[in-house]
Motif scaffolding. Structure first.
Motif, PDB file in Angstrom:
ATOM      1  N   ASP A  56      26.425  12.803 -36.227  1.00 11.15           N
ATOM      2  CA  ASP A  56      27.121  12.394 -35.008  1.00 11.15           C
ATOM      3  C   ASP A  56      26.935  10.898 -34.784  1.00 11.15           C
ATOM      4  N   ALA A  57      28.035  10.179 -34.672  1.00 11.02           N
ATOM      5  CA  ALA A  57      27.963   8.722 -34.510  1.00 11.02           C
ATOM      6  C   ALA A  57      27.205   8.304 -33.262  1.00 11.02           C
ATOM      7  N   ALA A  58      27.156   9.177 -32.241  1.00 14.38           N
ATOM      8  CA  ALA A  58      26.508   8.827 -30.979  1.00 14.38           C
ATOM      9  C   ALA A  58      25.019   9.143 -30.965  1.00 14.38           C
ATOM     10  N   SER A  59      24.479   9.615 -32.085  1.00 19.58           N
ATOM     11  CA  SER A  59      23.069   9.999 -32.140  1.00 19.58           C
ATOM     12  C   SER A  59      22.225   8.868 -32.722  1.00 19.58           C
ATOM     13  N   ARG A  60      21.189   8.470 -32.013  1.00 15.33           N
ATOM     14  CA  ARG A  60      20.276   7.454 -32.504  1.00 15.33           C
ATOM     15  C   ARG A  60      19.454   7.962 -33.686  1.00 15.33           C
ATOM     16  N   ARG A  61      19.428   9.262 -33.881  1.00 14.39           N
ATOM     17  CA  ARG A  61      18.731   9.805 -35.053  1.00 14.39           C
ATOM     18  C   ARG A  61      19.549   9.577 -36.321  1.00 14.39           C
ATOM     19  N   ASP A  97      35.510  13.104 -27.405  1.00 13.09           N
ATOM     20  CA  ASP A  97      35.932  11.728 -27.136  1.00 13.09           C
ATOM     21  C   ASP A  97      34.773  10.761 -27.355  1.00 13.09           C
ATOM     22  N   LEU A  98      34.972   9.792 -28.252  1.00 18.38           N
ATOM     23  CA  LEU A  98      33.959   8.771 -28.513  1.00 18.38           C
ATOM     24  C   LEU A  98      34.495   7.356 -28.292  1.00 18.38           C
ATOM     25  N   PHE A  99      35.694   7.254 -27.743  1.00 19.93           N
ATOM     26  CA  PHE A  99      36.282   5.927 -27.557  1.00 19.93           C
ATOM     27  C   PHE A  99      35.455   5.103 -26.570  1.00 19.93           C
ATOM     28  N   ALA A 100      35.195   5.678 -25.408  1.00 21.47           N
ATOM     29  CA  ALA A 100      34.448   4.948 -24.389  1.00 21.47           C
ATOM     30  C   ALA A 100      33.031   4.645 -24.873  1.00 21.47           C
ATOM     31  N   TRP A 101      32.421   5.589 -25.598  1.00 29.58           N
ATOM     32  CA  TRP A 101      31.075   5.360 -26.138  1.00 29.58           C
ATOM     33  C   TRP A 101      31.077   4.192 -27.115  1.00 29.58           C
ATOM     34  N   THR A 102      32.075   4.133 -27.977  1.00 32.90           N
ATOM     35  CA  THR A 102      32.137   3.052 -28.958  1.00 32.90           C
ATOM     36  C   THR A 102      32.250   1.705 -28.268  1.00 32.90           C
ATOM     37  N   ILE A 103      33.044   1.636 -27.205  1.00 33.41           N
ATOM     38  CA  ILE A 103      33.180   0.390 -26.463  1.00 33.41           C
ATOM     39  C   ILE A 103      31.830  -0.061 -25.902  1.00 33.41           C
ATOM     40  N   GLY A 400      33.746  10.182 -18.515  1.00 34.74           N
ATOM     41  CA  GLY A 400      33.583  10.211 -19.960  1.00 34.74           C
ATOM     42  C   GLY A 400      32.172   9.957 -20.434  1.00 34.74           C
ATOM     43  N   PHE A 401      31.980  10.181 -21.735  1.00 36.54           N
ATOM     44  CA  PHE A 401      30.686   9.982 -22.369  1.00 36.54           C
ATOM     45  C   PHE A 401      30.542   8.532 -22.797  1.00 36.54           C
ATOM     46  N   THR A 402      29.512   7.890 -22.272  1.00 34.29           N
ATOM     47  CA  THR A 402      29.237   6.499 -22.642  1.00 34.29           C
ATOM     48  C   THR A 402      27.823   6.343 -23.194  1.00 34.29           C
ATOM     49  N   GLY A 403      27.144   7.476 -23.407  1.00 35.78           N
ATOM     50  CA  GLY A 403      25.786   7.451 -23.934  1.00 35.78           C
ATOM     51  C   GLY A 403      24.763   8.125 -23.050  1.00 35.78           C
ATOM     52  N   GLN A 404      25.234   8.788 -21.973  1.00 37.57           N
ATOM     53  CA  GLN A 404      24.311   9.430 -21.046  1.00 37.57           C
ATOM     54  C   GLN A 404      23.472  10.500 -21.750  1.00 37.57           C
ATOM     55  N   HIS A 405      22.183  10.503 -21.471  1.00 34.98           N
ATOM     56  CA  HIS A 405      21.282  11.477 -22.110  1.00 34.98           C
ATOM     57  C   HIS A 405      21.537  12.902 -21.636  1.00 34.98           C
ATOM     58  N   ASP A 406      22.064  13.043 -20.411  1.00 40.31           N
ATOM     59  CA  ASP A 406      22.262  14.375 -19.842  1.00 40.31           C
ATOM     60  C   ASP A 406      23.719  14.835 -19.908  1.00 40.31           C
ATOM     61  N   SER A 408      27.150  16.625 -21.141  1.00 34.88           N
ATOM     62  CA  SER A 408      27.413  17.925 -21.761  1.00 34.88           C
ATOM     63  C   SER A 408      27.810  17.807 -23.227  1.00 34.88           C
ATOM     64  N   ARG A 409      28.229  16.621 -23.652  1.00 36.64           N
ATOM     65  CA  ARG A 409      28.653  16.432 -25.033  1.00 36.64           C
ATOM     66  C   ARG A 409      27.532  16.771 -26.024  1.00 36.64           C
ATOM     67  N   HIS A 410      26.304  16.446 -25.676  1.00 39.03           N
ATOM     68  CA  HIS A 410      25.192  16.680 -26.599  1.00 39.03           C
ATOM     69  C   HIS A 410      25.070  18.161 -26.957  1.00 39.03           C
ATOM     70  N   ALA A 411      25.143  19.023 -25.950  1.00 38.51           N
ATOM     71  CA  ALA A 411      25.048  20.461 -26.193  1.00 38.51           C
ATOM     72  C   ALA A 411      26.243  20.946 -26.988  1.00 38.51           C
ATOM     73  N   PHE A 412      27.419  20.413 -26.686  1.00 36.98           N
ATOM     74  CA  PHE A 412      28.635  20.822 -27.402  1.00 36.98           C
ATOM     75  C   PHE A 412      28.519  20.506 -28.887  1.00 36.98           C
ATOM     76  N   VAL A 413      28.102  19.288 -29.212  1.00 33.76           N
ATOM     77  CA  VAL A 413      27.994  18.892 -30.617  1.00 33.76           C
ATOM     78  C   VAL A 413      26.917  19.706 -31.323  1.00 33.76           C
ATOM     79  N   ALA A 414      25.798  19.956 -30.636  1.00 38.25           N
ATOM     80  CA  ALA A 414      24.717  20.746 -31.241  1.00 38.25           C
ATOM     81  C   ALA A 414      25.176  22.166 -31.563  1.00 38.25           C
ATOM     82  N   GLU A 415      25.974  22.741 -30.689  1.00 38.53           N
ATOM     83  CA  GLU A 415      26.430  24.118 -30.879  1.00 38.53           C
ATOM     84  C   GLU A 415      27.605  24.224 -31.841  1.00 38.53           C
ATOM     85  N   ASN A 416      28.348  23.119 -32.004  1.00 44.13           N
ATOM     86  CA  ASN A 416      29.571  23.151 -32.828  1.00 44.13           C
ATOM     87  C   ASN A 416      29.503  22.145 -33.969  1.00 44.13           C
TER      88      ASN A 416
END
Length: 421
Positions: A56-61, A97-103, A400-406, A408-416
């Motif tokens: 996942d591009a948004a993961s610091r790991r 959606d990762l557009f806003a996060w990338t910005i 939208g998702f901009t990198g928030q730790h809490d 819902s995107r994190h759970a979605f990506v983990a499950e899917n």
């Protein structure tokens, strides 16, 4: 200012390398490509031999943007489904959606330029406020952003394939940026592009088929891991391919043999190699796609055509080197995508419909109300009422998702994890 080969790029959501290849041809060298699909990452590694981070591009790991401060270009083809008219156009409410996060990574990496591409749906009125927010965020970081709808068919690709591209740079660099002109005076037809491949196994009707396939193809549809297989897309796309005497119901393992009937009797199907040619890969690229046929086709169908990426990349290189003439059509301020959103975002108090109508500069309350409805999809919108009954609106938080730790995107990506594309 730098010469060809001096420019570096970090690319997120790189896919199978359509944008990567084009940027390499334009003179960029990858510091890193990030891709969530394992097979697409294998394609990148075996063809370009660039550093690839899988996940996942948004993961610091997976990778840390702080390790790439000062790269020349931040690029990417972030997921299209949030903006596609073929989907629900959920925008910021779509966990993909990762557009806003990338910005948001721009403030960390501080690249000299940004290049992001997506589907035409992002250019619609539905996402005017979303686009405005992107430009405002870039402006806050010292960048001038500009959107442009480009058609792959104008760059030697035998399909229409409209793509909505964002390019941003400092005001000084951007003043030398010019969107690329079409590279061909006449659009390449499917028949001309694929004739040699259709004839490669001795098909005696290949010349006839070339004349029948005398048009530009519809947009190649790759589908997702959840929907779509190795065929050329939904019913409408298949019908458009049939008008070019191509059977879009599947992908062939090999071209028609010497004893295959005329296309007027039995339409041929595209092979993986032909699909790649339709997307803009050339035989001399010697690009090999990893995985099984369905995965290979999905990688191709979801790619950004290399010739378009090369053309935009070359324009960016020219601008960064200040080789192109200075433009006279740039106001030096943030482009206006949505005056209603702009008025709300600039105000510290709730605004009435009358005030928003003035900002809209149109004598249509219905137009303002439509924009408010669109804004509400991507932003919290507080609505209040004065004692005299006047309705007032105040812009709240971006959904939208901009990198928030809490988020819902994190759970979605983990499950899917294995269904996200």
């Amino acid at each position: 200012m730098g010469s060809r080969g001096d420019y570096t790029v970090v690319e997120v959501c790189a896919g199978a390398g359509g944008q990567s290849l084009g940027l390499h041809k334009a003179g960029f060298r990858h510091q890193l490509a990030v891709e969530i699909d394992e097979t697409a990452a294998q394609t990148l590694e075996q063809n370009l031999r660039v550093p690839v981070a899988l996940g996942d591009a948004a993961s610091r790991r997976v990778w840390d943007p702080r390790d790439y401060v000062g790269t020349t270009l931040l690029a990417g083809g972030v997921p299209c489904p949030p903006f596609s008219v073929a989907g629900k156009q959920l925008g910021s409410s779509d966990e993909r959606d990762l557009f806003a996060w990338t910005i948001e990574q721009v403030s960390i990496i501080r690249p000299r330029a940004i290049m992001l591409e997506n589907v035409r749906g992002l250019s619609s009125m539905r996402f005017a406020a979303y686009r405005q927010r992107v430009l405002d965020r870039l402006d806050a970081e010292g960048y001038v952003g500009e959107w442009k709808l480009l058609y792959a068919a104008d760059f030697g690709v035998p399909q229409l394939r409209p793509r909505f591209v964002l390019v941003a740079m400092s005001a000084e660099d951007h003043s030398h940026f010019h969107w690329p002109d079409r590279t061909t005076s006449e659009r390449l037809t499917v028949g001309e592009a694929l004739h040699s491949q259709m004839a490669s196994a001795g098909w005696r009707h290949a010349d006839e088929w070339r004349s029948l396939a005398n048009g530009v193809g519809p947009t190649l549809v790759g589908g997702s891991k959840k929907h779509g297989g190795a065929d050329l897309g939904p019913t409408r796309a298949k019908q458009a391919w049939a008008e070019l005497f191509v059977d879009g119901r599947g992908v062939a393992n090999q071209p028609p043999g010497s004893d295959a009937p005329s296309a007027t009797e039995l339409m041929p199907r595209l092979t993986i190699e032909m699909a790649a040619r339709i997307q803009g890969w050339l035989p001399e690229d010697e690009w090999a796609f990893a995985g099984r046929k369905t995965s290979q086709y999905r990688q191709i169908g979801n790619a950004f055509p290399p010739p378009v990426a090369e053309a935009v990349g070359a324009s960016i290189v020219s601008a960064l080197g200040h080789k192109a003439a200075r433009r006279s059509d740039l106001p030096g301020t943030v482009g206006l995508q949505d005056p209603v959103y702009k008025a709300l975002a600039s105000s510290t108090r709730p605004l009435s419909l009358g005030e928003l109508l003035t900002a809209q500069q149109e004598d249509s309350l219905a137009a303002v109300e439509r924009k408010l409805a669109a804004i509400k999809h991507d932003f919290e919108l507080d609505v209040s009422q004065d004692e005299d009954g006047t309705m007032r609106y105040k812009l709240g938080a971006f959904k939208g998702f901009t990198g928030q730790h809490d988020h819902s995107r994190h759970a979605f990506v983990a499950e899917n994890r294995h269904r996200v594309s």
